[in-house]
Scaffold this motif. Sequence first.
Motif, short mmCIF file in Angstrom:
data_model
loop_
_atom_site.label_atom_id
_atom_site.label_comp_id
_atom_site.label_asym_id
_atom_site.label_seq_id
_atom_site.Cartn_x
_atom_site.Cartn_y
_atom_site.Cartn_z
N UNK A 1 -31.38 -29.27 11.47
CA UNK A 1 -31.97 -29.96 10.32
C UNK A 1 -33.17 -30.75 10.77
N UNK A 2 -34.27 -30.63 10.02
CA UNK A 2 -35.47 -31.41 10.35
C UNK A 2 -35.24 -32.88 10.02
N UNK A 3 -35.59 -33.72 10.99
CA UNK A 3 -35.55 -35.17 10.81
C UNK A 3 -36.77 -35.72 11.52
N UNK B 1 -35.95 -35.74 17.03
CA UNK B 1 -36.80 -34.63 17.46
C UNK B 1 -36.73 -34.46 18.97
N UNK B 2 -36.61 -35.55 19.72
CA UNK B 2 -36.44 -35.43 21.16
C UNK B 2 -35.15 -34.73 21.52
N UNK B 3 -34.08 -35.03 20.80
CA UNK B 3 -32.81 -34.35 21.01
C UNK B 3 -32.95 -32.86 20.70
N UNK C 1 -43.67 -28.82 15.29
CA UNK C 1 -44.03 -27.83 16.32
C UNK C 1 -44.27 -28.47 17.67
N UNK C 2 -44.75 -29.70 17.66
CA UNK C 2 -45.02 -30.37 18.94
C UNK C 2 -43.75 -30.60 19.75
#
Length: 315
Positions: free
Chosen positions: A157-159, A165-167, A193-194
């Motif tokens: 899931x996007x958060x 995001x690091x996880x 994407x980064x």
Amino acid sequence: MLVLPLESSLYGHAAEAVRAGFLAAANATGETARAHVIGHADDAVLPAFAAAADSSPALIVGPLTRDDLKTVLALAPLRPRTLALNQPEDGSALPAEVYALTLSVENDAALLARRARDDGVRTLASVTSEAPLQRRFKAAFSAAWERAGGAPLREYRFDPNPEVLGLLRRELAARPPDALLLCVGASEAALTKSFLPPGPVYASSQIADGLPPQMLRDLEGVRYVEIPWLADPGDPAFVRFPRPDLGDPVLERLYALGLDAFAIGELLANVPPPNRIELDGATGHLSLLPARGFARDGRIMVIRDGQSVPYVPPQ
């Protein structure tokens, strides 16, 4: 006969774009006199549809929205042959004499799933936002992928939280898939994407909408589907149609839908209608399916050096 929510506060601009494309196609073929338009307000599709049916047209084009289509299919007492510009939300079969030509993300997702398999992808992970359109895109891609024998996608899931995001980055690095499916909006795409590992990225069709070249550079290598009207504006097939500046890629796509709706409508107005239709249209290659919906294959694009260009598979 074209029936659109031109008086709707929510869908009026979208309907106007479709109307403009429909009338542009009629004018280009010298058939403007046959192109009649009935506009309606919110919650007024039934009287508009009835008014269209009263003139005994060979074909009604519309409704435009899913809710209006549901209303017409359930409640319209008279239903001439119809080319709907949307599809039933529940995926139910179309009634007799009803056809559907849509810009649905389901068509784009199925095409992109085939492209990923042809690219040699075997394992995929998806990153999906909570937006309904993105969830529909992911579900359609997954269904097409698994029907062709692909393994189920690993889903994330996007958060936007940097810690989350690091996880995500660490999990993908620990178990890297062959490719990623990015199901987020254009405003979230560069950030997401980064945090992704190197490798192919496939994305939903509006991934590049409204992004300046610098932000597009952050999406280097992302592959997605676009309609030919926007993918190749210089295509000689489109030179006879005016190209108004609508200021929004979404409205541009709806204008192209209007162009194709007129071309398909002319064919379906024949008695009897053809059992087979193949057309290279402004929204993609259109193929009439046995269930009377139209499959629509757009163009695969890839972002290179801040520009969207046609995707050329590696040799």
